[in-house]
Design an enzyme around this catalytic site. Structure first.
Site, short mmCIF file in Angstrom:
data_model
loop_
_atom_site.label_atom_id
_atom_site.label_comp_id
_atom_site.label_asym_id
_atom_site.label_seq_id
_atom_site.Cartn_x
_atom_site.Cartn_y
_atom_site.Cartn_z
N GLY A 1 36.05 46.96 44.26
CA GLY A 1 35.95 46.99 42.82
C GLY A 1 34.98 48.04 42.36
O GLY A 1 34.57 48.91 43.13
N ALA A 2 34.59 47.97 41.11
CA ALA A 2 33.72 48.98 40.53
C ALA A 2 32.33 48.96 41.16
O ALA A 2 31.69 49.99 41.28
CB ALA A 2 33.60 48.75 39.02
N LYS B 1 31.42 38.81 48.91
CA LYS B 1 31.37 39.96 48.00
C LYS B 1 30.03 40.64 48.19
O LYS B 1 28.98 40.06 47.95
CB LYS B 1 31.53 39.48 46.55
CG LYS B 1 31.50 40.59 45.51
CD LYS B 1 31.75 40.00 44.12
CE LYS B 1 31.72 41.08 43.05
NZ LYS B 1 31.97 40.51 41.70
N ASP C 1 37.10 39.44 30.51
CA ASP C 1 37.92 40.37 31.28
C ASP C 1 39.08 39.65 31.95
O ASP C 1 39.35 39.85 33.14
CB ASP C 1 37.06 41.10 32.32
CG ASP C 1 37.64 42.45 32.73
OD1 ASP C 1 38.52 42.96 32.00
OD2 ASP C 1 37.24 42.99 33.76
N ILE D 1 39.19 42.97 51.96
CA ILE D 1 40.36 42.49 51.23
C ILE D 1 40.37 42.93 49.77
O ILE D 1 41.31 42.65 49.04
CB ILE D 1 40.46 40.94 51.29
CG1 ILE D 1 39.19 40.29 50.74
CG2 ILE D 1 40.73 40.50 52.72
CD1 ILE D 1 39.27 38.77 50.68
#
Length: 514
Positions: free
Chosen positions: A47-48, A67, A167, A44
């Site tokens: 990212g980095a 994650k 962030d 879903i």
């Protein structure tokens, strides 16, 4: 590989992945720390440094998100990783992403989090801009006020506990299918003080964040910064919710830094295509943004003070968000397709991330992939992550991220050549000279493919595809004899300009860098 086990209040490392303590029977209040207790489902998000799956916890019969972080490619210390775990496990607030547990699976760290099926606010913004006419604004003020008020509550909690996020942006704001709003991505969160003693607050000196949302004091590194940096990012996020993008989003990172430091603070109208394009947004909303985007941090309000701002009287309840945001947002299936699938250009190495940013994957990463579920996604182009201001600046400050290979010729076959590092110098749509750094893998890439990708990324005019490809190939073929080639652009120059090869007006230049 060290083994990590944690619960809602702690995170510890043991010396061996096999030395995992026996797990007690799982009760309804516990989340298991074993891979076998989870069923991985769709990807879903990427990212980095991680891939995020929807998942199902079998003992609890409950959905969650996992994650997966590849520890072998983790580019900071294990201590920093533990700080991230600590930041998440210590938070208990309805507007901060819910962390359940974490554990190691082979060379990956799995973080088990609450699944927010509405996706990120950025998902919804981009979907709205693709499917509706957002010329005069993406969301109405009530929707913006409702979301941002929830974000402020989360920030108030962060700051009262001596933390800053560093962030804050739409991509890090997640929504549940019930209208819940939570702040996510603790990858760059930091502790300012111990506990709630803000009188002993420290000042941070690290250079972390995403440039378009980054506060001036974070960029300058003169006197450090504190939690007021989040307030600046919050103000930029308010603009993002209105216009669909952050100010200066079209520029490479170094240009963003320069514009932020030199110009007056941005507003809703910064970069607008037309005068009064966003006239539907009123004075109260604009005033709130102005207060957040004060260059002097001490003049910015705290999160607690902002919650009392008149603009937030327009906020409504979660049900309103389910009607205005979630009902018109992208389906889970749409987000899954985008997250699982890269969108490669002709060479297959320059691609968009799920946030729409263009990144250039290294040859090593391309060759090392086993399957799409375990790919290590590349760092976004407009992301800056410098561990300490005293250290050398990393390559993320350029438009693309080159590898450390030098482009030196060798005597092996073409497939064994290291990538050739190049820089394309040309004028952008603002008629300013800028550099676009990229790599050419001899025997793997084609000049036509690279040129097409640069065009697709919006970095080169489509009319210049042919001369770009031809001269790139010319330089690659003669790289032992020459290091630079200058060529005329088919797109020409602006009506008020005179073509000038030396000044690169109507011309571009490709050079091999060391």
């Amino acid at each position: 590989m060290a083994s990590l086990t944690s619960n809602a209040s702690s995170a510890t490392l043991s010396s061996s992945a096999s030395a995992v303590p026996l797990q007690p029977p799982v009760t309804p209040l516990q989340w298991p720390n074993k891979k076998e207790d989870y069923e991985l489902r769709e990807v879903i998000g990427v990212g980095a440094t991680a891939v995020v799956h929807g998942a199902f916890c079998i003992p609890r019969t409950e959905k969650c998100a996992i994650k997966r972080i590849n520890l072998e490619k983790w580019n900071t210390s294990m201590e920093e990783l533990l700080k991230e775990i600590q930041a998440m496990s210590s938070c208990n607030h309805e507007n901060v992403v819910t962390y359940h547990t974490s554990f190691v699976v082979k060379d990956e760290l799995w973080l088990v989090l609450r699944l927010l099926e509405g996706g990120s606010l950025l998902d919804i913004i981009k979907h709205r801009m693709r499917t509706t006419n957002c010329k005069h604004g993406v969301f109405d003020e009530s929707t913006i006020a409702t979301v941002l008020k929830e974000v402020l509550k989360g920030l108030e909690y962060f700051h009262s506990n001596g933390q800053i996020h560093r962030d804050i942006k739409a991509g890090n704001i997640l929504l549940g299918d019930d209208g819940t709003v939570q702040i996510a991505d603790f990858g760059v969160s930091a502790w300012l003080a111990t506990g709630r003693d803000m009188s002993r607050q420290k000042v941070r000196h690290t250079f972390v964040g995403t440039p378009c949302w980054m506060a001036p004091e974070v960029m300058e590194q003169d006197h450090g910064y504190d939690f007021k940096a989040d307030i600046w990012s919050f103000g930029i996020t308010a603009i993002e919710m209105a216009t669909g993008t952050a100010p200066y989003h079209k520029y490479p990172p170094m240009k963003v830094l320069m514009l932020t430091l030199q110009n007056d603070p941005p507003s809703i109208d910064t970069g607008a295509d037309e005068k009064d394009q966003y006239k539907t947004y009123g004075k109260t909303f604009r005033k709130m943004i102005v207060e957040c985007l004060q260059k002097e941090p001490s003049k910015r309000p705290t999160a607690s003070e902002l919650l009392k701002h008149p603009f937030f009287k327009k906020s409504k309840d979660r049900k309103y968000l389910t009607q205005t945001l979630l009902a018109s947002g992208p389906s889970m299936e749409t987000r899954v397709t985008k997250a699982s699938k890269r969108q490669p250009g002709a060479s297959g190495r320059l691609h968009r991330t799920v946030t729409g940013e263009w990144v250039w994957s290294s040859e090593e990463e391309d060759n090392g992939k086993e399957d799409s579920d375990s790919e290590e996604m590349d760092r976004p182009m407009n992301r800056i992550d410098i561990v300490d201001s005293s250290e050398d600046e990393q390559s993320e400050l350029t438009v693309t991220v080159p590898s450390e290979a030098t482009g030196t010729e060798n005597t092996n076959s073409e497939d064994d050549f290291p990538p050739v590092c190049l820089v394309l110098r040309m004028r952008n749509d603002k008629r300013e000279l800028h550099d676009i750094r990229f790599e050419f893998a001899v025997g793997k890439d084609s000049s036509e493919g690279i040129a097409s990708e640069l065009v697709e990324a919006g970095l080169v005019d489509s009319r210049d595809t042919v001369p770009m490809a031809a001269n790139l190939q010319r330089l690659i073929d003669t790289r032992l004899q020459r290091k630079t080639v200058t060529f005329q652009l088919s797109s020409g120059c602006a009506p008020d300009e005179v073509i000038d090869e030396k000044a690169l007006i109507g011309f571009a230049q490709i050079s091999i860098t060391d």
